[in-house]
Each structure stands twice: as C-alpha cells, then as structure tokens.
Design an enzyme around this catalytic site. Structure first.
Site, PDB file in Angstrom:
ATOM      1  N   ILE A  29      22.304  29.653  54.718  1.00 50.57           N
ATOM      2  CA  ILE A  29      22.817  31.011  54.470  1.00 50.57           C
ATOM      3  C   ILE A  29      23.211  31.066  52.995  1.00 50.57           C
ATOM      4  O   ILE A  29      23.861  30.150  52.487  1.00 50.57           O
ATOM      5  CB  ILE A  29      24.033  31.332  55.373  1.00 50.57           C
ATOM      6  CG1 ILE A  29      23.677  31.131  56.853  1.00 50.57           C
ATOM      7  CG2 ILE A  29      24.544  32.745  55.125  1.00 50.57           C
ATOM      8  CD1 ILE A  29      22.638  32.068  57.425  1.00 50.57           C
TER       9      ILE A  29
ATOM     10  N   GLY B 278      27.988  30.434  56.509  1.00 47.59           N
ATOM     11  CA  GLY B 278      27.053  29.381  56.933  1.00 47.59           C
ATOM     12  C   GLY B 278      27.524  28.734  58.231  1.00 47.59           C
ATOM     13  O   GLY B 278      26.762  28.612  59.199  1.00 47.59           O
ATOM     14  N   HIS B 279      28.802  28.342  58.278  1.00 47.97           N
ATOM     15  CA  HIS B 279      29.346  27.758  59.512  1.00 47.97           C
ATOM     16  C   HIS B 279      29.249  28.752  60.666  1.00 47.97           C
ATOM     17  O   HIS B 279      28.898  28.392  61.785  1.00 47.97           O
ATOM     18  CB  HIS B 279      30.837  27.419  59.342  1.00 47.97           C
ATOM     19  CG  HIS B 279      31.133  26.365  58.331  1.00 47.97           C
ATOM     20  ND1 HIS B 279      31.786  26.638  57.156  1.00 47.97           N
ATOM     21  CD2 HIS B 279      30.888  25.034  58.325  1.00 47.97           C
ATOM     22  CE1 HIS B 279      31.935  25.520  56.465  1.00 47.97           C
ATOM     23  NE2 HIS B 279      31.394  24.535  57.143  1.00 47.97           N
TER      24      HIS B 279
ATOM     25  N   GLN C 218      21.711  15.024  55.669  1.00 47.17           N
ATOM     26  CA  GLN C 218      22.675  14.795  56.753  1.00 47.17           C
ATOM     27  C   GLN C 218      22.037  15.131  58.104  1.00 47.17           C
ATOM     28  O   GLN C 218      22.168  14.386  59.076  1.00 47.17           O
ATOM     29  CB  GLN C 218      23.925  15.637  56.530  1.00 47.17           C
ATOM     30  CG  GLN C 218      24.858  15.684  57.727  1.00 47.17           C
ATOM     31  CD  GLN C 218      26.165  16.386  57.423  1.00 47.17           C
ATOM     32  OE1 GLN C 218      27.082  15.775  56.913  1.00 47.17           O
ATOM     33  NE2 GLN C 218      26.273  17.663  57.746  1.00 47.17           N
TER      34      GLN C 218
ATOM     35  N   SER D 240      31.462  25.208  51.298  1.00 46.48           N
ATOM     36  CA  SER D 240      32.921  25.289  51.140  1.00 46.48           C
ATOM     37  C   SER D 240      33.293  24.988  49.696  1.00 46.48           C
ATOM     38  O   SER D 240      34.291  25.483  49.180  1.00 46.48           O
ATOM     39  CB  SER D 240      33.610  24.292  52.077  1.00 46.48           C
ATOM     40  OG  SER D 240      33.229  24.570  53.403  1.00 46.48           O
TER      41      SER D 240
END
Ligand code: PAF
Length: 283
Positions: A173, A33-34, A150, A183
């Site tokens: 993702i 994802g990151h 967020q 995470s």
C-alpha cells in the site's frame, strides 16, 4: 474486540474459537498497509487476531528500537473499527522471560539483502514469528509484500517447521506520492517524504525498462541506481535484481520470476521497497 496481554489468558480464549483463524502480526504504529492485511484476513477467515508487539530481538544495538513509534491507544482504536476478534498485546517479560535462550534461524534466504545489512534481524523475526504461531495457532497468516524478503522467509520456516498455516501475501500500500507505507515513514518530515518518493519512481523506471523488453540485469540495476543517486540526500544500501524465490542475485539475463528490491538511507532512516515481475509471462 477482545484485548489480551498474557499467553495464559489468550490460550484460554483461543480454546473457545472454532473455524479458520486469520492472524496479522504487527509491531504497532498501524497504518493503511497493516489495515489492508486486517481487511484481507476478515474477508478470508472466520476469525481475525492481530498481535501488537514491538519485538526488541529484531533490532540491533544502535538501531531505532527506542525511537520506534508507539501508538498503542490509536492502534486499538483503528482496529476496533474492523471486525477484529482479538488483539494480543504481550509485554517483553511475557515473550522473553529472563531464562529465554532459544532462537529460530533460517540459514539461506536470511543471509542476503536485509540479512546482510542487518545481521541478526531475521533471527529476531523468525523467533518471534514462530513463538506467535505457537501461541495464536492460526490457520492463515497475512504478510505484506513490502517486506518481500521477510515474507519469503516466513513461508520458508512454515514449510521447514511444518506449521499447518497458509500464508497470504498482500500488495504494497502506497502513499499518494508512491512512497511505500511503513511505520518508519513517521520519522520523515514533509520535505523528506517528497525526496523518499524518488525510490518508488526509480523502481518504476526499472520496471518500465523490463516492460519495454530490457533483460540485462545490470542495465536495470544501473537505471535504478542512477535515479536514486540523482537525489544527494539518498544513500543506497543495495539495489538488487534477484530470483524471486531463492533471492540469488541475477548477474546477467533476467528470466522467470524476479524480485527487484532496494534499501536506501535518508539520513538515519532506512527505507525499503520492491516490485516483483514475471519475465516469462509478460513483456
Ligand atoms: O513486519 C513486522 O512488523 C515484524 O517483522 C513482525 C512480522 C510483526 C515480527 O515482529
């Protein structure tokens, strides 16, 4: 790829940078994802900067700060296979020196959903994000739709505080079984990963109802609640059908752009997921 850990050194390096600057703020424990945010930044901007900082201010006492995965060497290795120009890795005393006493607080969008369940969380996020914006001075920032609230709050502070920054939102993702990448998925064992995938299935069932023409928010919410509750190890914190922009809960007929979001506990582990839908443009 340069790695810098002090603000002073970063500012010195930043002076020599020209052109657009894409910024991906992270707390480390990097996953696909990151990395999709990093890829999007590289595709959009002339320079890409990633920060890795596990921000204590966004964890309440008793939350998982101490347990949060710390994988700095692996993170740097992952980033070095992309065209990242700089990784900013400040420590706590750099970001919150002893005399630190300021907060940035958004007072509307932050009150509901995650903000309601995790008091102080968004103030921790907006304070660190504002600090990072002031240090990095990016032209573009990249945030994932997984943390939909967020993302909206960051857009709001950028607008309210006049940061000359464009926000690029990137799709969620997912792991093969549909579980949204996070995470915190690191905490899950194989069996729990299978259970956690029910969250996405429930959301998909809610979405299918909307696609087939259902407009009653209660029926959509109840469907999602019913599916998640079918797994006794999952405990629902909230299931929300809200206006996508204001995050105000919709009590009757859905219309316009909506955000359907959930927070669910699997044991101690808090998992969130969502989808957005534009009711008027699609049926
Ligand atoms: O989404 C995150 O990982 C964090 O909330 C952020 C934006 C890096 C701020 O600490």
């Amino acid at each position: 790829m340069k790695t810098i850990s002090t603000i002073q050194e970063f500012r010195k390096w930043r002076k020599g940078i020209t052109g657009s600057i894409g910024f991906v703020p992270t707390m480390g424990a990097l996953h696909a994802g990151h990395l999709s945010l990093v890829e999007e930044s590289i595709a959009t901007c002339q320079n890409t900067i990633v920060s890795i900082y596990l921000n204590p201010a966004q964890f309440a006492p008793g939350e998982d700060l101490n347990r949060y995965p710390k994988t700095i060497d692996a993170d740097i290795k992952k980033l070095s296979s992309f065209q990242v120009d700089c990784v900013f890795l400040p420590n706590d005393s750099e970001m919150y020196p002893k005399e630190f006493s300021t907060q940035i607080q958004e007072n509307f969008l932050s009150r509901v959903l995650e903000g309601n369940s995790r008091p102080g969380f968004f103030t921790g996020v907006t304070t660190i994000v504002a600090k990072l914006f002031n240090i990095i001075e990016p032209t573009h920032v990249f945030f994932g739709e997984k943390d939909a609230q967020q993302l909206r709050i960051v857009e709001k502070i950028i607008s309210d505080l006049n940061y000359p920054i464009e926000v690029i939102s990137c799709s969620i993702i997912r792991e093969k079984n549909g579980l949204a990448m996070s995470s915190r998925n690191e905490y899950l064992n194989n069996e729990e990963r299978i259970i956690a995938a029910i969250i996405q299935q429930a959301l998909q069932e809610g979405k299918n109802l909307i696609i087939s023409g259902e407009r009653n928010s209660k029926i959509i919410r109840d469907k999602i609640i019913h599916t998640i509750s079918s797994e006794k190890l999952l405990r629902i914190d909230y299931v929300s059908v809200a206006d996508s922009k204001t995050l105000i809960e919709i009590s009757d007929k859905i219309e316009g752009d909506i955000l359907v979001s959930v927070a669910v506990y699997l044991g101690e582990i808090r998992l969130i997921d969502n989808f957005s839908y534009s009711v008027s443009s699609r049926r």
